[in-house]
Write a protein that holds these residues in place. Structure first.
Motif, PDB file in Angstrom:
ATOM      1  N   PRO A 109       0.805  -1.218   0.000  1.00 45.54           N
ATOM      2  CA  PRO A 109       0.000   0.000   0.000  1.00 45.54           C
ATOM      3  C   PRO A 109       0.844   1.276   0.000  1.00 45.54           C
ATOM      4  CG  PRO A 109      -0.871  -1.558   1.601  1.00 45.54           C
ATOM      5  CD  PRO A 109       0.431  -2.101   1.099  1.00 45.54           C
ATOM      6  N   THR A 110       1.977   1.268   0.681  1.00 42.76           N
ATOM      7  CA  THR A 110       2.852   2.443   0.696  1.00 42.76           C
ATOM      8  C   THR A 110       3.407   2.694  -0.701  1.00 42.76           C
ATOM      9  OG1 THR A 110       3.417   2.067   2.999  1.00 42.76           O
ATOM     10  CG2 THR A 110       4.911   3.450   1.744  1.00 42.76           C
ATOM     11  N   ALA A 111       3.834   1.643  -1.372  1.00 45.53           N
ATOM     12  CA  ALA A 111       4.339   1.782  -2.739  1.00 45.53           C
ATOM     13  C   ALA A 111       3.231   2.289  -3.666  1.00 45.53           C
ATOM     14  CB  ALA A 111       4.882   0.446  -3.229  1.00 45.53           C
ATOM     15  N   ASP A 112       2.017   1.775  -3.502  1.00 46.18           N
ATOM     16  CA  ASP A 112       0.892   2.221  -4.333  1.00 46.18           C
ATOM     17  C   ASP A 112       0.629   3.710  -4.160  1.00 46.18           C
ATOM     18  OD1 ASP A 112       0.602  -0.389  -5.157  1.00 46.18           O
ATOM     19  OD2 ASP A 112      -1.170  -0.799  -3.918  1.00 46.18           O
ATOM     20  N   ILE A 113       0.614   4.159  -2.909  1.00 52.91           N
ATOM     21  CA  ILE A 113       0.378   5.588  -2.642  1.00 52.91           C
ATOM     22  C   ILE A 113       1.514   6.429  -3.218  1.00 52.91           C
ATOM     23  CG2 ILE A 113       0.272   7.326  -0.789  1.00 52.91           C
ATOM     24  CD1 ILE A 113      -2.326   5.871  -1.115  1.00 52.91           C
ATOM     25  N   GLY A 114       2.759   5.964  -3.047  1.00 46.08           N
ATOM     26  CA  GLY A 114       3.914   6.686  -3.595  1.00 46.08           C
ATOM     27  C   GLY A 114       3.806   6.847  -5.100  1.00 46.08           C
ATOM     28  N   MET A 115       3.465   5.769  -5.786  1.00 49.18           N
ATOM     29  CA  MET A 115       3.317   5.835  -7.248  1.00 49.18           C
ATOM     30  C   MET A 115       2.152   6.755  -7.639  1.00 49.18           C
ATOM     31  SD  MET A 115       5.722   4.224  -8.673  1.00 49.18           S
ATOM     32  CE  MET A 115       5.097   4.321 -10.329  1.00 49.18           C
ATOM     33  N   ALA A 116       1.059   6.651  -6.916  1.00 50.35           N
ATOM     34  CA  ALA A 116      -0.101   7.503  -7.221  1.00 50.35           C
ATOM     35  C   ALA A 116       0.246   8.983  -7.051  1.00 50.35           C
ATOM     36  CB  ALA A 116      -1.280   7.123  -6.325  1.00 50.35           C
ATOM     37  N   LEU A 117       0.981   9.302  -5.993  1.00 54.68           N
ATOM     38  CA  LEU A 117       1.374  10.698  -5.767  1.00 54.68           C
ATOM     39  C   LEU A 117       2.326  11.190  -6.854  1.00 54.68           C
ATOM     40  CD1 LEU A 117       1.822  10.687  -1.890  1.00 54.68           C
ATOM     41  CD2 LEU A 117       0.023  11.833  -3.198  1.00 54.68           C
ATOM     42  N   MET A 118       3.262  10.346  -7.260  1.00 52.15           N
ATOM     43  CA  MET A 118       4.189  10.754  -8.334  1.00 52.15           C
ATOM     44  C   MET A 118       3.445  10.978  -9.647  1.00 52.15           C
ATOM     45  SD  MET A 118       7.748   8.723  -7.721  1.00 52.15           S
ATOM     46  CE  MET A 118       7.087   7.085  -7.407  1.00 52.15           C
TER      47      MET A 118
END
Length: 135
Positions: A109-118
């Protein structure tokens, strides 16, 4: 441990502001006898020897020397979270108690949020969304 008796686990509470989520408590109850901090403090003499584990949820209950001294059969502290910075590992290990955590629980989930923010930043999605509402 007697046949059919579940190991006792100390938790802060079930539900409420800082307690273990009710759905999680239901899963834990299948494998453990949950003892809330309120129950423990109300009857320390009788309950303290039963507790073999403490389940720390959202940094609670606080693990300090007084609590560790009051739990003679404590074997493990299970931390529901990635880090253990809030725990004094040296003090805990001096009581012969092990500490566990869930280091990979939020990795995806942290990676998903990071990618979404980028992606949102690169594509100026927030600006575009705001402009769409101005209409």
């Amino acid at each position: 441990m007697a046949e059919g008796v579940l190991p006792a686990v100390l938790i802060l509470d079930i539900g409420g502001t800082h307690g273990v989520l009710e759905d999680l408590a239901a899963v834990l109850k299948k494998h453990f006898q949950l003892i809330t901090m309120r129950e423990f403090l109300a009857n320390k003499e009788e309950i303290s020897k039963k507790i073999q584990s403490v389940f720390v949820f959202e940094r609670r209950p606080t693990i300090d020397r007084e609590l560790l001294e009051s739990l003679p059969n404590l074997k493990v502290i299970g931390n529901s979270g990635v880090g253990v910075d809030h725990l004094d590992l040296k003090m805990i290990s001096s009581f012969g108690v092990k500490v566990t955590n869930t280091p990979h629980a939020v990795a995806d989930p942290t990676a998903d949020i990071g990618m979404a923010l980028m992606l949102a930043s690169a594509r100026r999605l927030v600006e575009g969304n705001a402009l769409n509402f101005l209409g």
